[in-house]
Design an enzyme around this catalytic site. Sequence first.
Site, mmCIF file in Angstrom:
data_model
loop_
_atom_site.group_PDB
_atom_site.id
_atom_site.type_symbol
_atom_site.label_atom_id
_atom_site.label_comp_id
_atom_site.label_asym_id
_atom_site.label_seq_id
_atom_site.Cartn_x
_atom_site.Cartn_y
_atom_site.Cartn_z
ATOM 1 N N PRO A 142 40.446 60.914 32.697
ATOM 2 C CA PRO A 142 40.842 59.578 33.414
ATOM 3 C C PRO A 142 39.950 58.755 33.460
ATOM 4 O O PRO A 142 38.836 59.239 33.388
ATOM 5 C CB PRO A 142 41.547 59.959 34.776
ATOM 6 C CG PRO A 142 40.817 61.467 34.801
ATOM 7 C CD PRO A 142 41.125 61.921 33.329
ATOM 8 N N ARG B 247 35.031 41.853 31.173
ATOM 9 C CA ARG B 247 36.670 41.892 30.923
ATOM 10 C C ARG B 247 37.495 40.431 31.595
ATOM 11 O O ARG B 247 38.407 40.369 30.935
ATOM 12 C CB ARG B 247 36.703 43.226 32.210
ATOM 13 C CG ARG B 247 36.300 44.279 31.983
ATOM 14 C CD ARG B 247 36.977 45.246 33.092
ATOM 15 N NE ARG B 247 38.351 45.756 32.753
ATOM 16 C CZ ARG B 247 39.215 45.219 33.708
ATOM 17 N NH1 ARG B 247 39.000 44.302 34.375
ATOM 18 N NH2 ARG B 247 40.574 45.193 32.620
ATOM 19 N N CYS C 35 25.865 29.932 28.810
ATOM 20 C CA CYS C 35 26.459 28.589 28.124
ATOM 21 C C CYS C 35 27.105 29.057 27.186
ATOM 22 O O CYS C 35 27.414 29.070 25.962
ATOM 23 C CB CYS C 35 25.001 28.057 27.569
ATOM 24 S SG CYS C 35 23.881 28.212 28.538
HETATM 25 N N1 LLP Z 1 39.769 58.621 26.502
HETATM 26 C C1 LLP Z 1 39.815 58.056 25.663
HETATM 27 C C2 LLP Z 1 39.824 58.496 24.160
HETATM 28 C C3 LLP Z 1 39.681 56.711 25.793
HETATM 29 O O1 LLP Z 1 39.818 55.816 24.706
HETATM 30 C C4 LLP Z 1 39.576 56.038 26.703
HETATM 31 C C5 LLP Z 1 39.211 54.657 26.979
HETATM 32 C C6 LLP Z 1 39.668 57.139 28.168
HETATM 33 C C7 LLP Z 1 39.937 58.540 27.732
HETATM 34 C C8 LLP Z 1 39.668 56.396 29.307
HETATM 35 O O2 LLP Z 1 40.803 55.294 29.115
HETATM 36 P P1 LLP Z 1 41.267 55.049 30.880
HETATM 37 O O3 LLP Z 1 41.118 56.252 32.070
HETATM 38 O O4 LLP Z 1 40.118 54.745 31.403
HETATM 39 O O5 LLP Z 1 42.280 54.061 30.911
HETATM 40 N N2 LLP Z 1 36.806 48.294 28.234
HETATM 41 C C9 LLP Z 1 38.683 48.138 28.548
HETATM 42 C C10 LLP Z 1 38.858 49.790 28.356
HETATM 43 C C11 LLP Z 1 39.002 49.509 27.307
HETATM 44 C C12 LLP Z 1 39.709 51.618 27.354
HETATM 45 C C13 LLP Z 1 38.993 52.555 25.805
HETATM 46 N N3 LLP Z 1 39.443 53.820 25.629
HETATM 47 C C14 LLP Z 1 38.664 47.170 30.107
HETATM 48 O O6 LLP Z 1 37.958 46.568 30.727
HETATM 49 O O7 LLP Z 1 39.905 47.180 30.600
#
Ligand code: LLP
Length: 418
Positions: free
Chosen positions: A274, A312, A345
């Site tokens: 997570p 974001r 910009c």
């Molecule tokens: N494990 C893997 C293999 C991942 O690719 C990711 C996130 C995570 C764990 C963690 O996931 P989470 O628990 O944070 O959902 N920049 C985007 C989110 C990109 C997520 C990429 N992978 C945003 O700001 O919404």
Amino acid sequence: MDYFNYRGSDLYAEDVAVSEIAKAMGTPCYVYSKATLLRHFHAYADALTDIPHLVCFGMKANSNLAILEVLAEAGAGFDIVSVGELERVLAAGGDPAKVVFSGVGKQRHEMQRALEVGIHCFNVESLAELDQLNAVALDLGTVAPVSLRINPDVDPKTHPYISTGLNGSKFGIAHKDTLMAYRHAASLPGLNPIGIDCHIGSQLTDIAPLLEALDKLMELVASLKADGIALHHIDLGGGLGVPYQEETPPHPSEYMAAVKAKIADTGLTLVLEPGRSIAANAGIFVTEAILTKTNQDHHFVVVDGAMNDLIRPSLYGAWQNIIPVSTAPHDGQVEASFDVVGPVCESGDFLGKARTLRVGAGDLLAVRSAGAYGFVMASNYNTRPRAPEILVDGDQMHVIRERETLESLWALEHRVNR
Ligand code: LLP
């Protein structure tokens, strides 16, 4: 729940007034709450005390050394996607034996370093990567622990850019190829298949797809066992969403209860990755209004934070709550539905649209839920130094990253005529 609350008219981070932080550090700045971070980590860890588990913080969400240190001290492992992230874990005092290495394009030198420091497992995403990792391990005279990232073809029902578990995504190995891929891994002397993993997407507000993916992985574990390949862990990735607006994602403990009910009897270790659900609501982004303006009945508040600091909203059309740091009214404020925009910009440079606010020049605003995928995605676009990061712990504030200096932005550049 988090520790950003109003006391009277003033927003506090734990026991420190956000306005005091802004006064000391300038704006824009990121402010994190240690108690919130730990609370969210423990929401997972405490729900799993009765089964073997490893909670690996998806550190791409927030990789500041102090944040990693706080989580490492609480017992967290880390999900990394580059050797840079691995070196951060080591620099923060994290335990490499609790690291899982994800990512679709690991390079040879990255594999080598991870083998040297003894990470827990490589989450391998293709047959080609199995062969490459086998070769690197054999060169080092060692055996690499591996898990195969299976693409379970489950629809996570989230933003397409952060959906990863459907057929047609670049991630993982197709579900139908699982047995063949494991047989291949088992035949290679430099690899030891110990686990299976998936990560179907991010910002999931319903656990049904996550549980569906778990069912699929458990079926695969059983068929692999029948084939003579015994695995030790299931890694469900990250993905649990957070309430940005009106979403009502389940609490991690609810998610964990459902997972435990399925996995407890198998004796398998549960690994999780997570990121957002631990860090997002442990941070805010604080920015100051430079001015307000009205263009043909459209109200704008131009703030000193921008898309380069927090991308974001621009990149995903993400909605993050924007609240005043002080609710006390004063002269010179306008009450209206504002687009909150930065000085960059581009018309895509906004932090929020159509927000009802009472605001005037010099007022501070806080963008909530900015502790994950905030600072880490910042850039220097428009030659804007990246903002400082401050960690609040009770009544103490720690500067955990300084504001970049202008000179540092071109320090690696070379003129031709000198
Ligand atoms: N494990 C893997 C293999 C991942 O690719 C990711 C996130 C995570 C764990 C963690 O996931 P989470 O628990 O944070 O959902 N920049 C985007 C989110 C990109 C997520 C990429 N992978 C945003 O700001 O919404």
